[in-house]
Design a protein around this motif. Structure first.
Motif, PDB file in Angstrom:
ATOM      1  N   GLU A  94       0.712  -1.288   0.082  1.00 28.58           N
ATOM      2  CA  GLU A  94       0.033   0.071  -0.105  1.00 28.58           C
ATOM      3  C   GLU A  94       0.742   1.405   0.001  1.00 28.58           C
ATOM      4  N   ASP A  95       1.864   1.133   0.720  1.00 23.56           N
ATOM      5  CA  ASP A  95       2.727   2.375   0.882  1.00 23.56           C
ATOM      6  C   ASP A  95       3.555   2.591  -0.574  1.00 23.56           C
ATOM      7  N   ALA A  96       3.728   1.591  -1.198  1.00 28.59           N
ATOM      8  CA  ALA A  96       4.642   1.475  -2.301  1.00 28.59           C
ATOM      9  C   ALA A  96       3.677   1.966  -3.315  1.00 28.59           C
ATOM     10  N   LEU A  97       2.462   1.610  -3.437  1.00 28.44           N
ATOM     11  CA  LEU A  97       1.403   2.100  -4.399  1.00 28.44           C
ATOM     12  C   LEU A  97       1.121   3.677  -4.169  1.00 28.44           C
ATOM     13  N   ASP A  98       1.048   4.110  -2.800  1.00 28.05           N
ATOM     14  CA  ASP A  98       0.822   5.425  -2.664  1.00 28.05           C
ATOM     15  C   ASP A  98       2.068   6.215  -3.198  1.00 28.05           C
ATOM     16  N   ALA A  99       3.248   5.854  -2.693  1.00 32.42           N
ATOM     17  CA  ALA A  99       4.466   6.602  -3.233  1.00 32.42           C
ATOM     18  C   ALA A  99       4.446   6.729  -4.914  1.00 32.42           C
ATOM     19  N   ILE A 100       4.259   5.777  -5.463  1.00 36.21           N
ATOM     20  CA  ILE A 100       4.032   5.751  -7.070  1.00 36.21           C
ATOM     21  C   ILE A 100       2.917   6.510  -7.539  1.00 36.21           C
ATOM     22  N   GLN A 101       1.755   6.911  -7.009  1.00 35.33           N
ATOM     23  CA  GLN A 101       0.940   7.636  -7.296  1.00 35.33           C
ATOM     24  C   GLN A 101       1.272   9.057  -7.220  1.00 35.33           C
ATOM     25  N   GLU A 102       1.812   9.282  -5.798  1.00 32.23           N
ATOM     26  CA  GLU A 102       2.570  10.668  -5.735  1.00 32.23           C
ATOM     27  C   GLU A 102       3.731  11.062  -6.710  1.00 32.23           C
ATOM     28  N   THR A 103       4.450  10.054  -6.996  1.00 37.53           N
ATOM     29  CA  THR A 103       5.441  10.020  -7.950  1.00 37.53           C
ATOM     30  C   THR A 103       5.009  10.722  -9.216  1.00 37.53           C
ATOM     31  N   ALA A 104       3.912   9.827  -9.637  1.00 40.52           N
ATOM     32  CA  ALA A 104       3.419  10.162 -11.277  1.00 40.52           C
ATOM     33  C   ALA A 104       2.644  11.475 -10.953  1.00 40.52           C
ATOM     34  N   TYR A 105       2.019  11.973  -9.999  1.00 39.61           N
ATOM     35  CA  TYR A 105       1.368  13.329  -9.827  1.00 39.61           C
ATOM     36  C   TYR A 105       2.590  14.317 -10.026  1.00 39.61           C
ATOM     37  N   HIS A 106       3.532  14.067  -9.180  1.00 43.92           N
ATOM     38  CA  HIS A 106       4.583  15.277  -9.149  1.00 43.92           C
ATOM     39  C   HIS A 106       5.478  15.250 -10.512  1.00 43.92           C
ATOM     40  N   ALA A 107       5.642  14.189 -11.111  1.00 44.49           N
ATOM     41  CA  ALA A 107       6.381  13.938 -12.348  1.00 44.49           C
ATOM     42  C   ALA A 107       5.356  14.748 -13.489  1.00 44.49           C
ATOM     43  N   TYR A 108       4.133  14.366 -13.449  1.00 49.51           N
ATOM     44  CA  TYR A 108       3.338  15.204 -14.400  1.00 49.51           C
ATOM     45  C   TYR A 108       3.300  16.641 -14.170  1.00 49.51           C
ATOM     46  N   GLN A 109       3.167  17.008 -12.907  1.00 53.56           N
ATOM     47  CA  GLN A 109       3.209  18.467 -12.678  1.00 53.56           C
ATOM     48  C   GLN A 109       4.629  19.229 -12.968  1.00 53.56           C
ATOM     49  N   SER A 110       5.621  18.325 -13.157  1.00 52.25           N
ATOM     50  CA  SER A 110       7.025  19.178 -13.264  1.00 52.25           C
ATOM     51  C   SER A 110       7.519  18.586 -14.536  1.00 52.25           C
TER      52      SER A 110
END
Length: 180
Positions: A42-58
């Motif tokens: 669950e933590d890994a999936l949360d981190a990936i989701q945040e990674t995708a979000y931040h990557a898309y933003q930047s």
């Protein structure tokens, strides 16, 4: 992983389909790296989701398209550390694998509690370098990019961490020998 530079350039220009295809190409790497650091699905999936979000933003800030994977991995590492810090955990690792890669040549069998203790005595930058280099097989150049330090600093951290780790492991073994 090598990506088609044209697709990366499209993503940098704002093409969300190109960005999505790049993420799909990296999904296994992201998942396994996050899982190896966080040891919790669950933590890994949360981190990936945040990674995708931040990557898309930047994504527009990506200067060199050929380093997309390294850039994405850096974001993932930061997100994983945020999760670890939030939960106040140490970076996990597999003790036997790390000892094998460190080529610890003592005649003794090192118990995992000794390694846990020795790694916990390293400062966080040394822990990070040791784990990325030996457990994740990350190159010194890539570690340098991930932690935003010069290559020479990474080499110094790696050397000092190995020296300290070996000293602590030997010390733990000697203390254990005297007790038993």
């Amino acid at each position: 992983m090598k990506h088609d530079i044209k697709i990366v350039k499209k993503a940098v220009k704002g093409d969300s389909e190109a960005f999505e295809s790049l993420l799909f190409n990296e999904e296994k790497m992201l998942y396994y790296k996050a899982l190896s650091l966080l040891r919790n699905k669950e933590d890994a999936l949360d981190a990936i989701q945040e990674t995708a979000y931040h990557a898309y933003q930047s994504i527009r800030q990506l200067r060199q398209c050929e380093y997309f994977s390294t850039w994405l991995f850096r974001i993932l590492i930061r997100e994983c550390y945020k999760v670890l810090k939030k939960r106040d955990r140490l970076i996990p690792y597999e003790e036997k694998e790390l000892l094998r890669k460190l080529e610890f040549t003592e005649e003794v069998t090192i118990e995992s509690c000794y390694l846990n203790e020795a790694l916990s005595k390293l400062n966080s930058s040394y822990q990070t370098v040791i784990i990325l280099f030996y457990y994740h097989d990350t190159s010194i150049k890539d570690i340098s990019k991930i932690i935003d330090k010069p290559v020479s600093t990474v080499k110094t951290h790696l050397h000092r961490a190995k020296k300290t780790l070996k000293f602590e492991l030997e010390r733990s073994y000697l203390i254990h020998e005297n007790i038993t």
